[in-house]
Design a protein around this motif. Structure first.
Motif, PDB file in Angstrom:
ATOM      1  N   ASN A  71      -9.154   5.027  -2.431  1.00  0.00           N
ATOM      2  CA  ASN A  71      -9.025   6.343  -1.806  1.00  0.00           C
ATOM      3  C   ASN A  71      -9.777   7.430  -2.567  1.00  0.00           C
ATOM      4  OD1 ASN A  71      -7.364   5.371   0.270  1.00  0.00           O
ATOM      5  ND2 ASN A  71      -5.596   5.447  -1.086  1.00  0.00           N
ATOM      6  N   GLN A  99       0.833  -1.207   0.000  1.00  0.00           N
ATOM      7  CA  GLN A  99       0.000   0.000   0.000  1.00  0.00           C
ATOM      8  C   GLN A  99       0.864   1.251   0.000  1.00  0.00           C
ATOM      9  OE1 GLN A  99      -2.713  -0.182   3.311  1.00  0.00           O
ATOM     10  NE2 GLN A  99      -3.761  -2.003   2.524  1.00  0.00           N
ATOM     11  N   GLU A 100       1.905   1.271   0.832  1.00  0.00           N
ATOM     12  CA  GLU A 100       2.809   2.419   0.892  1.00  0.00           C
ATOM     13  C   GLU A 100       3.480   2.659  -0.459  1.00  0.00           C
ATOM     14  OE1 GLU A 100       5.556   1.456   3.996  1.00  0.00           O
ATOM     15  OE2 GLU A 100       4.024   1.602   5.564  1.00  0.00           O
ATOM     16  N   SER A 113      -1.582   0.069  -7.623  1.00  0.00           N
ATOM     17  CA  SER A 113      -1.769   1.522  -7.604  1.00  0.00           C
ATOM     18  C   SER A 113      -3.185   1.892  -8.015  1.00  0.00           C
ATOM     19  CB  SER A 113      -0.753   2.201  -8.526  1.00  0.00           C
ATOM     20  OG  SER A 113       0.553   1.920  -8.098  1.00  0.00           O
ATOM     21  N   LEU A 152       1.368   6.413  -6.979  1.00  0.00           N
ATOM     22  CA  LEU A 152       0.298   7.356  -7.313  1.00  0.00           C
ATOM     23  C   LEU A 152       0.773   8.803  -7.219  1.00  0.00           C
ATOM     24  CD1 LEU A 152      -2.800   5.687  -5.638  1.00  0.00           C
ATOM     25  CD2 LEU A 152      -2.351   5.955  -8.084  1.00  0.00           C
ATOM     26  N   ARG A 153       1.616   9.093  -6.236  1.00  0.00           N
ATOM     27  CA  ARG A 153       2.149  10.457  -6.135  1.00  0.00           C
ATOM     28  C   ARG A 153       2.975  10.792  -7.375  1.00  0.00           C
ATOM     29  NH1 ARG A 153       2.890   8.721  -0.838  1.00  0.00           N
ATOM     30  NH2 ARG A 153       5.149   8.459  -1.085  1.00  0.00           N
ATOM     31  N   ARG A 213      -4.256  11.371 -12.104  1.00  0.00           N
ATOM     32  CA  ARG A 213      -3.921   9.955 -11.899  1.00  0.00           C
ATOM     33  C   ARG A 213      -4.941   9.072 -12.610  1.00  0.00           C
ATOM     34  NH1 ARG A 213      -2.401  12.112  -6.697  1.00  0.00           N
ATOM     35  NH2 ARG A 213      -4.471  11.710  -5.858  1.00  0.00           N
ATOM     36  N   ASP A 242       0.975   3.883  -3.031  1.00  0.00           N
ATOM     37  CA  ASP A 242       0.697   5.304  -2.800  1.00  0.00           C
ATOM     38  C   ASP A 242       1.837   6.178  -3.324  1.00  0.00           C
ATOM     39  OD1 ASP A 242      -1.725   4.617  -1.644  1.00  0.00           O
ATOM     40  OD2 ASP A 242      -1.008   4.849   0.423  1.00  0.00           O
ATOM     41  N   ARG A 257      -5.499   1.173  -5.156  1.00  0.00           N
ATOM     42  CA  ARG A 257      -5.399   2.227  -4.133  1.00  0.00           C
ATOM     43  C   ARG A 257      -6.093   3.506  -4.599  1.00  0.00           C
ATOM     44  NH1 ARG A 257      -4.752   1.766   0.895  1.00  0.00           N
ATOM     45  NH2 ARG A 257      -3.394   3.551   1.112  1.00  0.00           N
TER      46      ARG A 257
END
Length: 190
Positions: A63, A8-9, A56, A15-16, A101, A12, A59
């Motif tokens: 989110n 998950q980290e 990704s 995604l950034r 995204r 994320d 996530r």
């Protein structure tokens, strides 16, 4: 898709990168730099770039912008839909990055059947939820029976997606948009 906390980290972090620099900038190395970890730890978490992209995307959907408070479709479906649209449209920096995204994944879907299938499934779920809310509003007398719930749901999703794309190159303020959305959503439900 079940992801470990580490996956998950890293998803994320991916995604950034996608939101800031676009899909071409995404690599195991760029994710490692973004997450301040080793290249090997990214490769251990994801055996392929496709798996990293799938995580990704999962996530991104997980989110997504929250639903308006309260029960879906209340106090009226029309008011709830306008609030929903205003909450997800790219009207600030955070939602513009989320839209970028999403757009990057839509472009990736042209060459990646897995991403294409995930987007299609997600869109079908949204249309199904909207159609069920429209059906409930019809049963309660809020929306006329001649409105086809499936077509109205399809139209609302198309409105949201098209307007989101336009707002990236022609930003507007929420206040300017609210009245037009109310009229447009009303027209789709009358």
């Amino acid at each position: 898709m079940e992801l470990t906390e580490r996956q998950q980290e890293l998803a994320d972090a991916a995604l950034r990168i996608i939101g800031r620099d676009g899909m071409p900038a995404l690599s195991f190395r760029s994710v490692a730099a973004e997450a301040a970890c080793s290249l090997g730890s990214v490769q251990k978490a994801f055996p392929s770039k496709e798996r990293m992209l799938a995580a990704s995307f999962a996530r991104l959907r997980e989110n997504a912008a929250p639903l308006p408070p309260g029960e879906p479709g209340r106090p009226t479906l029309r008011a709830w839909l306008v609030s929903l649209l205003l909450g997800i449209l790219p009207l600030d920096d955070e939602r513009r990055a989320a839209q970028r995204r999403g757009d990057a994944f839509a472009q990736q879907a042209l060459a990646d059947p897995g991403i294409a299938g995930a987007i299609a499934q997600s869109d079908a779920q949204v249309r199904g939820l909207l159609a069920s809310l429209i059906g409930r509003a019809q049963a309660e007398g809020e929306i006329p029976l001649h409105v086809d719930p499936e077509i109205a749901a399809w139209s609302i999703l198309a409105l949201a997606q098209g307007l989101a794309a336009q707002l990236l190159y022609r930003p507007e303020f929420e206040g300017e948009l609210r009245a037009r959305l109310d009229v447009t959503v009303g027209a789709l439900l009358d």
